[in-house]
Design an enzyme around this catalytic site. Structure first.
Site, PDB file in Angstrom:
ATOM      1  N   ILE A  88       0.846  -1.191   0.000  1.00 47.51           N
ATOM      2  CA  ILE A  88       0.000   0.000   0.000  1.00 47.51           C
ATOM      3  C   ILE A  88       0.883   1.243   0.000  1.00 47.51           C
ATOM      4  O   ILE A  88       1.768   1.387   0.836  1.00 47.51           O
ATOM      5  CB  ILE A  88      -0.920   0.033   1.231  1.00 47.51           C
ATOM      6  CG1 ILE A  88      -1.776  -1.236   1.303  1.00 47.51           C
ATOM      7  CG2 ILE A  88      -1.807   1.279   1.199  1.00 47.51           C
ATOM      8  CD1 ILE A  88      -2.767  -1.387   0.189  1.00 47.51           C
ATOM      9  N   GLU A  89       0.641   2.130  -0.953  1.00 47.67           N
ATOM     10  CA  GLU A  89       1.424   3.368  -1.016  1.00 47.67           C
ATOM     11  C   GLU A  89       0.957   4.292   0.107  1.00 47.67           C
ATOM     12  O   GLU A  89      -0.236   4.544   0.269  1.00 47.67           O
ATOM     13  CB  GLU A  89       1.242   4.010  -2.395  1.00 47.67           C
ATOM     14  CG  GLU A  89       2.207   5.126  -2.684  1.00 47.67           C
ATOM     15  CD  GLU A  89       1.805   6.399  -1.973  1.00 47.67           C
ATOM     16  OE1 GLU A  89       2.649   6.924  -1.211  1.00 47.67           O
ATOM     17  OE2 GLU A  89       0.658   6.860  -2.163  1.00 47.67           O
ATOM     18  N   SER A  90       1.906   4.836   0.865  1.00 46.42           N
ATOM     19  CA  SER A  90       1.565   5.478   2.135  1.00 46.42           C
ATOM     20  C   SER A  90       0.800   6.800   1.979  1.00 46.42           C
ATOM     21  O   SER A  90      -0.089   7.091   2.781  1.00 46.42           O
ATOM     22  CB  SER A  90       2.825   5.699   2.974  1.00 46.42           C
ATOM     23  OG  SER A  90       3.747   6.536   2.311  1.00 46.42           O
ATOM     24  N   CYS A 190      12.387   7.982   0.128  1.00 48.56           N
ATOM     25  CA  CYS A 190      11.193   7.599  -0.611  1.00 48.56           C
ATOM     26  C   CYS A 190      11.528   7.407  -2.092  1.00 48.56           C
ATOM     27  O   CYS A 190      12.264   8.199  -2.685  1.00 48.56           O
ATOM     28  CB  CYS A 190      10.119   8.677  -0.450  1.00 48.56           C
ATOM     29  SG  CYS A 190       8.664   8.417  -1.488  1.00 48.56           S
ATOM     30  N   ASP A 197      13.565   8.638   4.960  1.00 54.03           N
ATOM     31  CA  ASP A 197      12.854   7.690   5.814  1.00 54.03           C
ATOM     32  C   ASP A 197      13.830   7.210   6.880  1.00 54.03           C
ATOM     33  O   ASP A 197      14.904   6.689   6.555  1.00 54.03           O
ATOM     34  CB  ASP A 197      12.348   6.490   5.003  1.00 54.03           C
ATOM     35  CG  ASP A 197      11.316   6.883   3.958  1.00 54.03           C
ATOM     36  OD1 ASP A 197      10.494   7.769   4.254  1.00 54.03           O
ATOM     37  OD2 ASP A 197      11.327   6.301   2.853  1.00 54.03           O
ATOM     38  N   HIS A 229       9.909   1.515   2.225  1.00 53.96           N
ATOM     39  CA  HIS A 229      10.327   0.805   3.431  1.00 53.96           C
ATOM     40  C   HIS A 229      10.333  -0.715   3.232  1.00 53.96           C
ATOM     41  O   HIS A 229      11.309  -1.405   3.570  1.00 53.96           O
ATOM     42  CB  HIS A 229       9.373   1.096   4.601  1.00 53.96           C
ATOM     43  CG  HIS A 229       9.144   2.533   4.906  1.00 53.96           C
ATOM     44  ND1 HIS A 229       8.581   3.412   4.013  1.00 53.96           N
ATOM     45  CD2 HIS A 229       9.354   3.247   6.044  1.00 53.96           C
ATOM     46  CE1 HIS A 229       8.477   4.609   4.575  1.00 53.96           C
ATOM     47  NE2 HIS A 229       8.937   4.539   5.802  1.00 53.96           N
ATOM     48  N   GLU A 230       9.214  -1.222   2.712  1.00 56.47           N
ATOM     49  CA  GLU A 230       9.061  -2.661   2.560  1.00 56.47           C
ATOM     50  C   GLU A 230      10.123  -3.232   1.625  1.00 56.47           C
ATOM     51  O   GLU A 230      10.638  -4.341   1.840  1.00 56.47           O
ATOM     52  CB  GLU A 230       7.661  -2.980   2.007  1.00 56.47           C
ATOM     53  CG  GLU A 230       6.519  -2.433   2.857  1.00 56.47           C
ATOM     54  CD  GLU A 230       6.068  -1.034   2.436  1.00 56.47           C
ATOM     55  OE1 GLU A 230       4.893  -0.713   2.664  1.00 56.47           O
ATOM     56  OE2 GLU A 230       6.888  -0.261   1.887  1.00 56.47           O
ATOM     57  N   GLY A 259       2.880  11.553   8.205  1.00 55.48           N
ATOM     58  CA  GLY A 259       1.470  11.677   7.871  1.00 55.48           C
ATOM     59  C   GLY A 259       0.567  10.857   8.768  1.00 55.48           C
ATOM     60  O   GLY A 259      -0.489  10.392   8.342  1.00 55.48           O
TER      61      GLY A 259
END
EC number: 1.7.1.13
Length: 282
Positions: A88-90, A190, A197, A229-230, A259
């Site tokens: 999922i894109e944050s 990112c 990050d 991150h993932e 966010g």
């Protein structure tokens, strides 16, 4: 720069673009990113993944209206299975959660089920969601990663470009050891916006002893690396497994929030139960 940074699958993302905030429920705001983008260059396919795991999300800014229009607030805990087609894109997740703000839901369970249904559809995989009332979380201490911190080394570093070279010949001796190493110096960027990050990482393994200086230099080399991150966690797992060849390996990172969300991915090829308490920077 990642080899897939300009992949067409990323073109439609709202990330890095000016967007309007909506405060009425809109599932179309959620956007997924194919996990294959970073797995393919690593030689990983869905039927030969060397790990299991999940992406653990904490939702700190979750609010909606009850049936009488009274605002409700909760902290959400989401676990996205590693086998899902998409991550999922944050930013899209944040925008989607914002769309709950002025939307009425009859019950907390309706909210939980809505989140779970929508996230599963976007990820194309298994997702679990829990909602916590604030009084459930009061008094919880700040957690820490169990293990030996490798950050306090008297070494000089002048190269911050990502490389796996440090992991070559990073193991020594034939004796098998079992240890857990921790670093708080993980910093990547990112994939789209290149915003920093910040994270802490725990590496638990059994195998030939890994040189701590070389491991730290490898982790610091992510400092100019652009990936989600993932993707970073899977890359770290794959690189250590490839070059150090431990019998068992678990890699778990907890990133600082952005966010109102923090992302905490873990990957393992053995029995591993991630501690989910927030760290000092979270």
């Amino acid at each position: 720069m990642s080899s897939y940074e300009n992949h067409q699958a990323l073109d439609g993302l709202t990330l890095g673009k000016s967007t309007d905030y909506r405060d009425n429920y809109d599932v179309s705001l959620l956007q997924g990113v194919p996990r294959s983008l970073n797995r393919d260059p690593l030689g990983l396919t869905a039927d030969n993944l060397p790990f299991h795991g999940a992406d653990i999300w904490t939702l700190y800014e979750l609010s909606w209206l009850n049936s009488q229009g009274l605002p409700q607030v909760a902290v959400g805990h989401v676990e996205l299975d590693y086998t899902s087609v998409n991550l999922i894109e944050s930013k899209s997740f944040k925008l989607y959660l914002n769309s709950f703000n002025q939307t009425r839901f009859d019950t907390w369970e309706t909210v939980r089920q809505t989140l779970e249904r929508d996230l599963r559809a976007c990820a194309q995989g298994n997702v679990s969601v829990r909602l916590h009332r604030l009084d459930e979380l009061e008094g919880q201490p700040v957690a820490h990663f169990h293990g030996t911190c490798i950050d306090d080394q008297d070494i000089s570093i002048d190269n911050y470009q990502f490389t796996t070279d440090y992991l070559q010949h990073a193991v020594s001796g034939e004796k098998q050891v079992e240890e857990t190493l921790v670093s708080h110096l993980l910093k990547s960027n990112c994939l789209i916006t290149h915003q920093p990050d910040w994270g802490s990482i725990q590496i638990q393994y059994r195998g030939r002893k890994i040189d701590r200086e070389k491991l730290l230099r490898y982790l610091v080399s992510f400092r100019h690396h652009n990936e989600f991150h993932e993707q970073c966690v899977e890359r770290i797992f794959n690189d250590i497994l490839r070059f150090c060849q431990p019998e068992t390996l678990s890699v778990y990172a907890r990133y600082t929030r952005r966010g109102g969300l923090d992302i905490n991915p873990w990957r393992s090829n053995t029995d591993f139960v991630p501690a989910t308490g927030r760290l000092a920077r979270q």
